[in-house]
Motif scaffolding. Sequence first.
Motif, mmCIF file in Angstrom:
data_model
loop_
_atom_site.group_PDB
_atom_site.id
_atom_site.type_symbol
_atom_site.label_atom_id
_atom_site.label_comp_id
_atom_site.label_asym_id
_atom_site.label_seq_id
_atom_site.Cartn_x
_atom_site.Cartn_y
_atom_site.Cartn_z
ATOM 1 N N PRO A 125 77.610 66.794 101.903
ATOM 2 C CA PRO A 125 76.343 66.216 102.377
ATOM 3 C C PRO A 125 76.051 66.524 103.846
ATOM 4 O O PRO A 125 74.886 66.667 104.240
ATOM 5 C CB PRO A 125 76.517 64.707 102.181
ATOM 6 N N VAL A 126 77.080 66.653 104.650
ATOM 7 C CA VAL A 126 76.897 67.000 106.061
ATOM 8 C C VAL A 126 76.297 68.397 106.166
ATOM 9 O O VAL A 126 75.332 68.628 106.916
ATOM 10 C CB VAL A 126 78.232 66.903 106.832
ATOM 11 N N LYS A 127 76.831 69.313 105.407
ATOM 12 C CA LYS A 127 76.295 70.688 105.401
ATOM 13 C C LYS A 127 74.863 70.692 104.895
ATOM 14 O O LYS A 127 73.996 71.370 105.477
ATOM 15 C CB LYS A 127 77.169 71.592 104.532
ATOM 16 N N ASP A 128 74.586 69.932 103.845
ATOM 17 C CA ASP A 128 73.220 69.841 103.322
ATOM 18 C C ASP A 128 72.260 69.345 104.401
ATOM 19 O O ASP A 128 71.158 69.896 104.565
ATOM 20 C CB ASP A 128 73.154 68.906 102.114
ATOM 21 N N SER A 129 72.658 68.339 105.144
ATOM 22 C CA SER A 129 71.805 67.785 106.208
ATOM 23 C C SER A 129 71.543 68.816 107.290
ATOM 24 O O SER A 129 70.403 68.936 107.783
ATOM 25 C CB SER A 129 72.444 66.548 106.828
ATOM 26 N N LEU A 130 72.556 69.561 107.667
ATOM 27 C CA LEU A 130 72.367 70.592 108.695
ATOM 28 C C LEU A 130 71.425 71.694 108.199
ATOM 29 O O LEU A 130 70.567 72.177 108.958
ATOM 30 C CB LEU A 130 73.718 71.179 109.106
ATOM 31 N N GLU A 131 71.558 72.089 106.952
ATOM 32 C CA GLU A 131 70.675 73.120 106.394
ATOM 33 C C GLU A 131 69.234 72.625 106.323
ATOM 34 O O GLU A 131 68.291 73.379 106.605
ATOM 35 C CB GLU A 131 71.168 73.539 105.008
ATOM 36 N N MET A 132 69.040 71.349 105.946
ATOM 37 C CA MET A 132 67.680 70.790 105.906
ATOM 38 C C MET A 132 67.075 70.749 107.303
ATOM 39 O O MET A 132 65.885 71.005 107.477
ATOM 40 C CB MET A 132 67.694 69.390 105.282
ATOM 41 N N ALA A 133 67.897 70.444 108.307
ATOM 42 C CA ALA A 133 67.390 70.401 109.682
ATOM 43 C C ALA A 133 66.932 71.785 110.127
ATOM 44 O O ALA A 133 65.910 71.915 110.812
ATOM 45 C CB ALA A 133 68.453 69.875 110.628
ATOM 46 N N LEU A 134 67.651 72.804 109.718
ATOM 47 C CA LEU A 134 67.260 74.165 110.093
ATOM 48 C C LEU A 134 66.040 74.648 109.314
ATOM 49 O O LEU A 134 65.335 75.552 109.756
ATOM 50 C CB LEU A 134 68.431 75.131 109.884
ATOM 51 N N LEU A 157 64.805 66.207 115.703
ATOM 52 C CA LEU A 157 66.102 66.891 115.768
ATOM 53 C C LEU A 157 67.200 65.928 116.192
ATOM 54 O O LEU A 157 68.285 65.907 115.602
ATOM 55 C CB LEU A 157 66.055 68.078 116.729
ATOM 56 N N LYS A 158 66.888 65.116 117.209
ATOM 57 C CA LYS A 158 67.885 64.147 117.683
ATOM 58 C C LYS A 158 68.225 63.148 116.582
ATOM 59 O O LYS A 158 69.398 62.843 116.343
ATOM 60 C CB LYS A 158 67.381 63.428 118.932
ATOM 61 N N GLU A 159 67.214 62.650 115.892
ATOM 62 C CA GLU A 159 67.436 61.697 114.799
ATOM 63 C C GLU A 159 68.255 62.346 113.677
ATOM 64 O O GLU A 159 69.174 61.732 113.131
ATOM 65 C CB GLU A 159 66.095 61.216 114.261
ATOM 66 N N GLY A 160 67.947 63.582 113.338
ATOM 67 C CA GLY A 160 68.686 64.306 112.290
ATOM 68 C C GLY A 160 70.139 64.536 112.668
ATOM 69 O O GLY A 160 71.051 64.378 111.842
ATOM 70 N N VAL A 161 70.375 64.890 113.927
ATOM 71 C CA VAL A 161 71.749 65.109 114.402
ATOM 72 C C VAL A 161 72.524 63.793 114.378
ATOM 73 O O VAL A 161 73.698 63.764 113.972
ATOM 74 C CB VAL A 161 71.754 65.749 115.812
ATOM 75 N N GLU A 162 71.888 62.696 114.774
ATOM 76 C CA GLU A 162 72.555 61.391 114.746
ATOM 77 C C GLU A 162 72.917 60.995 113.319
ATOM 78 O O GLU A 162 74.019 60.486 113.061
ATOM 79 C CB GLU A 162 71.659 60.324 115.392
ATOM 80 N N MET A 163 72.001 61.223 112.360
ATOM 81 C CA MET A 163 72.287 60.898 110.957
ATOM 82 C C MET A 163 73.420 61.786 110.409
ATOM 83 O O MET A 163 74.295 61.318 109.669
ATOM 84 C CB MET A 163 71.022 61.049 110.110
ATOM 85 N N THR A 164 73.404 63.055 110.792
ATOM 86 C CA THR A 164 74.453 63.966 110.347
ATOM 87 C C THR A 164 75.797 63.560 110.938
ATOM 88 O O THR A 164 76.828 63.599 110.254
ATOM 89 C CB THR A 164 74.103 65.417 110.740
ATOM 90 N N LEU A 165 75.807 63.138 112.200
ATOM 91 C CA LEU A 165 77.039 62.663 112.825
ATOM 92 C C LEU A 165 77.556 61.413 112.114
ATOM 93 O O LEU A 165 78.774 61.276 111.908
ATOM 94 C CB LEU A 165 76.814 62.380 114.316
ATOM 95 N N LYS A 166 76.670 60.519 111.691
ATOM 96 C CA LYS A 166 77.097 59.340 110.925
ATOM 97 C C LYS A 166 77.737 59.752 109.607
ATOM 98 O O LYS A 166 78.745 59.177 109.190
ATOM 99 C CB LYS A 166 75.913 58.406 110.667
ATOM 100 N N GLN A 167 77.142 60.739 108.929
ATOM 101 C CA GLN A 167 77.720 61.230 107.676
ATOM 102 C C GLN A 167 79.111 61.812 107.923
ATOM 103 O O GLN A 167 80.052 61.567 107.158
ATOM 104 C CB GLN A 167 76.841 62.315 107.048
ATOM 105 N N LEU A 168 79.240 62.576 108.990
ATOM 106 C CA LEU A 168 80.527 63.192 109.315
ATOM 107 C C LEU A 168 81.564 62.127 109.679
ATOM 108 O O LEU A 168 82.707 62.188 109.213
ATOM 109 C CB LEU A 168 80.367 64.184 110.468
ATOM 110 N N SER A 169 81.159 61.143 110.461
ATOM 111 C CA SER A 169 82.079 60.054 110.817
ATOM 112 C C SER A 169 82.517 59.281 109.578
ATOM 113 O O SER A 169 83.693 58.912 109.450
ATOM 114 C CB SER A 169 81.423 59.101 111.816
#
Length: 178
Positions: free
Chosen positions: A82-91, A101-113
Amino acid sequence: MQDQENQAVPNQPADAAAAAPSTPAEPTLEEQLASTEARLAEMHDAFMRAKADGENIRRRAQEDVAKAHKFAVESFAEALVPVKDSLEMALAVEAPTIESLKEGVEMTLKQLSSAFERNRLVEILPEQGDKLDPMKHQAVAVVPAEQEANTVVSVLQKGYMIADRLLRPAIVTTAQAK
């Protein structure tokens, strides 16, 4: 006449030999050998079965270890997809704003954590003034500071542990002795 005397007297040695078969006789050497060979064959069979069982157990254990190595990261990989999916959607966003972008990175960081927590990957982030722990920290510099010697002054890079095993030490600077 002697014939009649011999027949009349039952206590002669010839009659004693004839009466002996009524007592149990010792087994002959051939019988003992046959008995021993039969026991040997039984023991050999039991040994071969035990050896085969041991080999089967060893082979199964090796297969289990190989499967464990092969699929050990499966849980972690499932958590990272799901982390990879989120990064691909952001791109894939055509005209992203800084805020999105900031909100997307924060959500992706939460998924990774969250993935790290589920897989017992724990951060090592010592505080300033903590005692240097060589089992968890790697000191790369000693700097003059107004604190006790061999304590953490700053953290240059976080460390990580998986369960109770060190993955990467935290890279720190430490206070110099006064």
